[in-house]
Design a protein around this motif. Structure first.
Motif, PDB file in Angstrom:
ATOM      1  N   MET A   1       0.840  -1.207   0.000  1.00  0.00           N
ATOM      2  CA  MET A   1       0.000   0.000   0.000  1.00  0.00           C
ATOM      3  C   MET A   1       0.871   1.252   0.000  1.00  0.00           C
ATOM      4  SD  MET A   1      -2.946   1.153   2.743  1.00  0.00           S
ATOM      5  CE  MET A   1      -4.033  -0.185   2.264  1.00  0.00           C
ATOM      6  N   VAL A   2       0.531   2.199  -0.858  1.00  0.00           N
ATOM      7  CA  VAL A   2       1.280   3.445  -0.938  1.00  0.00           C
ATOM      8  C   VAL A   2       0.883   4.349   0.232  1.00  0.00           C
ATOM      9  CG1 VAL A   2       1.750   5.480  -2.330  1.00  0.00           C
ATOM     10  CG2 VAL A   2       1.388   3.272  -3.451  1.00  0.00           C
ATOM     11  N   GLU A   3       1.893   4.902   0.914  1.00  0.00           N
ATOM     12  CA  GLU A   3       1.607   5.816   2.026  1.00  0.00           C
ATOM     13  C   GLU A   3       1.296   7.201   1.478  1.00  0.00           C
ATOM     14  OE1 GLU A   3       3.720   7.424   6.122  1.00  0.00           O
ATOM     15  OE2 GLU A   3       4.371   5.550   5.217  1.00  0.00           O
ATOM     16  N   ILE A   4       0.162   7.758   1.899  1.00  0.00           N
ATOM     17  CA  ILE A   4      -0.293   9.054   1.394  1.00  0.00           C
ATOM     18  C   ILE A   4      -0.315  10.060   2.532  1.00  0.00           C
ATOM     19  CG2 ILE A   4      -2.275  10.287   0.421  1.00  0.00           C
ATOM     20  CD1 ILE A   4      -2.987   7.704  -1.065  1.00  0.00           C
ATOM     21  N   ASN A   5       0.294  11.205   2.291  1.00  0.00           N
ATOM     22  CA  ASN A   5       0.314  12.262   3.294  1.00  0.00           C
ATOM     23  C   ASN A   5      -1.103  12.759   3.569  1.00  0.00           C
ATOM     24  OD1 ASN A   5       1.498  14.309   4.987  1.00  0.00           O
ATOM     25  ND2 ASN A   5       1.046  15.775   3.358  1.00  0.00           N
ATOM     26  N   THR A   6      -1.484  12.802   4.845  1.00  0.00           N
ATOM     27  CA  THR A   6      -2.845  13.208   5.222  1.00  0.00           C
ATOM     28  C   THR A   6      -2.801  14.235   6.345  1.00  0.00           C
ATOM     29  OG1 THR A   6      -3.766  11.041   4.633  1.00  0.00           O
ATOM     30  CG2 THR A   6      -5.083  12.425   6.094  1.00  0.00           C
ATOM     31  N   ILE A   7      -3.589  15.273   6.204  1.00  0.00           N
ATOM     32  CA  ILE A   7      -3.764  16.288   7.243  1.00  0.00           C
ATOM     33  C   ILE A   7      -5.234  16.296   7.638  1.00  0.00           C
ATOM     34  CG2 ILE A   7      -3.714  18.769   7.735  1.00  0.00           C
ATOM     35  CD1 ILE A   7      -1.472  19.000   5.648  1.00  0.00           C
ATOM     36  N   GLU A   8      -5.517  16.333   8.938  1.00  0.00           N
ATOM     37  CA  GLU A   8      -6.900  16.458   9.402  1.00  0.00           C
ATOM     38  C   GLU A   8      -6.956  17.471  10.530  1.00  0.00           C
ATOM     39  OE1 GLU A   8     -10.745  14.026  11.160  1.00  0.00           O
ATOM     40  OE2 GLU A   8      -9.092  12.919  10.256  1.00  0.00           O
ATOM     41  N   THR A   9      -7.917  18.385  10.451  1.00  0.00           N
ATOM     42  CA  THR A   9      -8.105  19.358  11.511  1.00  0.00           C
ATOM     43  C   THR A   9      -9.505  19.961  11.402  1.00  0.00           C
ATOM     44  OG1 THR A   9      -7.095  21.259  12.648  1.00  0.00           O
ATOM     45  CG2 THR A   9      -7.216  21.361  10.248  1.00  0.00           C
ATOM     46  N   THR A  10      -9.832  20.830  12.331  1.00  0.00           N
ATOM     47  CA  THR A  10     -11.118  21.539  12.346  1.00  0.00           C
ATOM     48  C   THR A  10     -10.850  23.028  12.409  1.00  0.00           C
ATOM     49  OG1 THR A  10     -12.206  19.700  13.492  1.00  0.00           O
ATOM     50  CG2 THR A  10     -13.314  21.828  13.563  1.00  0.00           C
ATOM     51  N   VAL A  11     -11.618  23.793  11.634  1.00  0.00           N
ATOM     52  CA  VAL A  11     -11.427  25.236  11.584  1.00  0.00           C
ATOM     53  C   VAL A  11     -12.780  25.923  11.644  1.00  0.00           C
ATOM     54  CG1 VAL A  11     -11.461  25.273   9.056  1.00  0.00           C
ATOM     55  CG2 VAL A  11     -10.309  27.109  10.283  1.00  0.00           C
ATOM     56  N   ASN A  12     -12.822  27.105  12.259  1.00  0.00           N
ATOM     57  CA  ASN A  12     -14.062  27.871  12.299  1.00  0.00           C
ATOM     58  C   ASN A  12     -14.141  28.768  11.077  1.00  0.00           C
ATOM     59  OD1 ASN A  12     -15.759  30.456  13.228  1.00  0.00           O
ATOM     60  ND2 ASN A  12     -16.399  28.704  14.433  1.00  0.00           N
ATOM     61  N   VAL A  13     -15.095  28.481  10.196  1.00  0.00           N
ATOM     62  CA  VAL A  13     -15.326  29.284   8.995  1.00  0.00           C
ATOM     63  C   VAL A  13     -16.832  29.529   8.874  1.00  0.00           C
ATOM     64  CG1 VAL A  13     -13.286  28.506   7.725  1.00  0.00           C
ATOM     65  CG2 VAL A  13     -15.391  27.182   7.565  1.00  0.00           C
ATOM     66  N   ASN A  14     -17.192  30.694   8.375  1.00  0.00           N
ATOM     67  CA  ASN A  14     -18.613  31.032   8.236  1.00  0.00           C
ATOM     68  C   ASN A  14     -19.361  30.843   9.553  1.00  0.00           C
ATOM     69  OD1 ASN A  14     -20.807  31.918   6.625  1.00  0.00           O
ATOM     70  ND2 ASN A  14     -21.475  29.821   6.241  1.00  0.00           N
ATOM     71  N   ASP A  15     -18.657  31.113  10.667  1.00  0.00           N
ATOM     72  CA  ASP A  15     -19.224  31.025  12.028  1.00  0.00           C
ATOM     73  C   ASP A  15     -19.641  29.612  12.418  1.00  0.00           C
ATOM     74  OD1 ASP A  15     -18.909  33.770  12.519  1.00  0.00           O
ATOM     75  OD2 ASP A  15     -20.817  34.229  11.540  1.00  0.00           O
ATOM     76  N   VAL A  16     -18.999  28.593  11.844  1.00  0.00           N
ATOM     77  CA  VAL A  16     -19.296  27.215  12.218  1.00  0.00           C
ATOM     78  C   VAL A  16     -18.006  26.406  12.128  1.00  0.00           C
ATOM     79  CG1 VAL A  16     -19.944  26.546   9.863  1.00  0.00           C
ATOM     80  CG2 VAL A  16     -20.835  25.238  11.788  1.00  0.00           C
ATOM     81  N   ASP A  17     -17.842  25.448  13.037  1.00  0.00           N
ATOM     82  CA  ASP A  17     -16.653  24.586  13.015  1.00  0.00           C
ATOM     83  C   ASP A  17     -16.816  23.521  11.935  1.00  0.00           C
ATOM     84  OD1 ASP A  17     -15.458  25.969  15.070  1.00  0.00           O
ATOM     85  OD2 ASP A  17     -16.126  24.581  16.636  1.00  0.00           O
ATOM     86  N   ILE A  18     -15.872  23.484  11.011  1.00  0.00           N
ATOM     87  CA  ILE A  18     -15.900  22.517   9.922  1.00  0.00           C
ATOM     88  C   ILE A  18     -14.631  21.662   9.979  1.00  0.00           C
ATOM     89  CG2 ILE A  18     -15.855  22.193   7.409  1.00  0.00           C
ATOM     90  CD1 ILE A  18     -18.561  23.122   8.398  1.00  0.00           C
ATOM     91  N   ALA A  19     -14.816  20.348  10.020  1.00  0.00           N
ATOM     92  CA  ALA A  19     -13.696  19.413  10.015  1.00  0.00           C
ATOM     93  C   ALA A  19     -13.378  19.011   8.586  1.00  0.00           C
ATOM     94  CB  ALA A  19     -14.039  18.177  10.845  1.00  0.00           C
ATOM     95  N   TYR A  20     -12.098  18.865   8.303  1.00  0.00           N
ATOM     96  CA  TYR A  20     -11.723  18.496   6.935  1.00  0.00           C
ATOM     97  C   TYR A  20     -10.461  17.640   6.943  1.00  0.00           C
ATOM     98  CZ  TYR A  20      -8.043  22.091   7.153  1.00  0.00           C
ATOM     99  OH  TYR A  20      -6.949  22.828   7.494  1.00  0.00           O
ATOM    100  N   GLN A  21     -10.227  16.983   5.828  1.00  0.00           N
ATOM    101  CA  GLN A  21      -9.002  16.221   5.590  1.00  0.00           C
ATOM    102  C   GLN A  21      -8.407  16.641   4.253  1.00  0.00           C
ATOM    103  OE1 GLN A  21      -9.966  12.041   5.626  1.00  0.00           O
ATOM    104  NE2 GLN A  21     -10.137  11.935   7.859  1.00  0.00           N
ATOM    105  N   LEU A  22      -7.079  16.669   4.196  1.00  0.00           N
ATOM    106  CA  LEU A  22      -6.344  16.869   2.953  1.00  0.00           C
ATOM    107  C   LEU A  22      -5.457  15.657   2.732  1.00  0.00           C
ATOM    108  CD1 LEU A  22      -5.280  20.627   3.152  1.00  0.00           C
ATOM    109  CD2 LEU A  22      -6.592  19.603   1.280  1.00  0.00           C
TER     110      LEU A  22
END
Length: 314
Positions: A1-22
Motif C-alpha cells: 500500500m502506498v503511504e499518502i500524506n494526510t492532514i486532518e483538523t477543524t477550523v471555524n469558517v462562516n461562524d461554524v466549526d468545519i472538520a476536513y481532511q487533505l
C-alpha cells in the motif's frame, strides 16, 4: 500500500466549526469531495480517495455542518414539522434552521481559509446539490463539476421509491449502539446497489466507520430540511459554463436516474454516464470507473487550458 500524506483538523469558517481532511501533495491540483445527507467524510471509500491521489491530485474532504466532527448545531430551533409539511404541499416557502446556501458558504469559506483558489468539485447526492450551488454562484472557483447521484431541485421529477420512503419513516428499535447500527445497516441496504450488493462484513465495517465519525438523527433532519427548502436550480444550471460530468445509477431508489438525466440535460454540454445495477452508494466495483471518468473529465479541461495558452503565446 502506498503511504499518502494526510492532514486532518477543524477550523471555524462562516461562524461554524468545519472538520476536513487533505490527502496528497499540496502542490497538485485539488479535487474537493462533498458528500450527502447525514454522511460524514468517511462515507467516501478510501480506495476512491487513494486512487485520485495516485492520479496526481490533492484530495480535500469535509464533514458538512451537523455531521461527523464538524459542529452539531443543536442550538438551532426546529420548525413545527406537521405545519412545515403542509406548507410544502401547498407550495409555500418554509423556514428551516439553515439552507443549502449556508452549507455552500461553509465550503467556500473553507477554500478561502486553505487559500485554494480553484478546485475540481465532486459532490454526491446532497453534496452534488451543494456543488451545483457553488458552481452557479462561484464559477471562478470551479475548474470542473462532477455531480453524482444528485438532482436539480425540480420537485416534479420522480420521487424516491416506496421502500425508501418507508425506511426513512422508521426509527431504531432503541437507542442502544447495537440497534442504531442495525438501523443504519438496513438503510444502506435499502438504498444500495442491487447489482453490486455489499457483503455483510464490509457493510457493517462501513457503517461502523460512519457512526464512529459522527452522525445524529437531529443533524440529519436539519440537513434534510435544508434540501426540502431548496428551490429548483434548473434556470441557474442552464447558465453554467463550467465543464460538467454527471454520474448516476440506473437503479437508484432514492434520487432516481431521471434526476441525473435531468441534471445533464439542463447543463450546457454536460456529459452523462449511467451505471446499470448501481443504487445510491459507491460500490467498490465501480470505483475504477468513477476515477477514470473523473480523471478524463479533468484532463479535458487541462488540455483545453494548455491549448488556450499556446494560442495566446503564438
Amino acid at each position: 500500500m502506498v503511504e499518502i500524506n494526510t492532514i486532518e483538523t477543524t477550523v471555524n469558517v462562516n461562524d461554524v466549526d468545519i472538520a476536513y481532511q487533505l490527502h496528497g501533495n499540496a502542490n497538485n491540483p485539488t479535487i474537493m469531495l462533498i458528500h450527502g445527507l447525514g454522511a460524514p467524510l468517511s462515507a467516501w471509500p478510501k480506495a476512491f480517495v487513494e486512487q485520485l491521489v495516485l492520479q496526481g491530485f490533492q484530495v480535500l474532504l469535509l464533514d458538512n455542518r451537523d455531521v461527523g466532527k464538524s459542529a452539531q448545531l443543536e442550538h438551532l430551533k426546529m420548525p413545527n414539522l406537521p405545519w412545515l409539511m403542509l406548507k410544502l404541499k401547498l407550495g409555500l416557502a418554509i423556514n428551516v434552521p439553515y439552507k443549502l446556501e449556508d452549507m455552500m458558504n461553509d465550503t467556500v469559506a473553507l477554500l478561502d481559509h486553505l487559500q485554494i483558489d480553484k478546485v475540481h468539485l465532486v459532490g454526491a447526492s446532497m453534496g452534488g446539490m451543494i456543488a451545483q450551488l457553488i458552481t452557479i454562484n462561484y464559477p471562478h472557483r470551479v475548474h470542473t463539476l462532477t455531480s453524482m447521484m444528485s438532482t436539480t431541485g425540480n420537485k416534479k421529477l420522480p420521487k424516491m421509491t416506496d421502500a425508501v420512503k418507508q425506511n426513512f419513516a422508521e426509527k431504531p428499535a432503541s437507542y442502544s449502539a447495537q440497534d442504531i447500527l442495525k438501523f443504519n445497516i438496513k438503510k444502506w441496504q435499502v438504498i444500495g446497489s442491487p447489482g453490486y450488493p455489499s457483503d455483510a462484513e464490509s457493510l457493517t465495517e462501513f457503517v461502523i466507520g460512519l457512526l464512529e465519525r459522527g452522525m445524529t438523527a437531529k443533524g440529519t433532519l436539519r440537513q434534510m430540511l435544508a434540501v426540502m427548502a431548496t428551490k429548483n436550480r434548473e434556470k441557474d444550471l442552464a447558465k453554467i459554463a463550467t465543464p460538467t460530468l454527471v454520474l448516476h445509477g440506473d437503479d437508484d431508489p432514492l434520487i432516481r436516474v431521471e434526476c441525473g438525466i435531468a441534471t445533464a440535460s439542463v447543463i450546457p454540454s454536460a456529459r452523462l454516464k449511467t451505471y446499470p445495477g448501481m443504487g445510491h452508494d459507491c460500490p467498490i466495483e465501480l470505483i475504477p470507473s468513477f476515477v477514470e471518468e473523473i480523471i478524463s473529465h479533468t484532463n479535458t479541461v487541462a488540455s483545453q487550458t494548455s491549448s488556450d495558452t499556446k494560442e495566446i503565446t503564438s
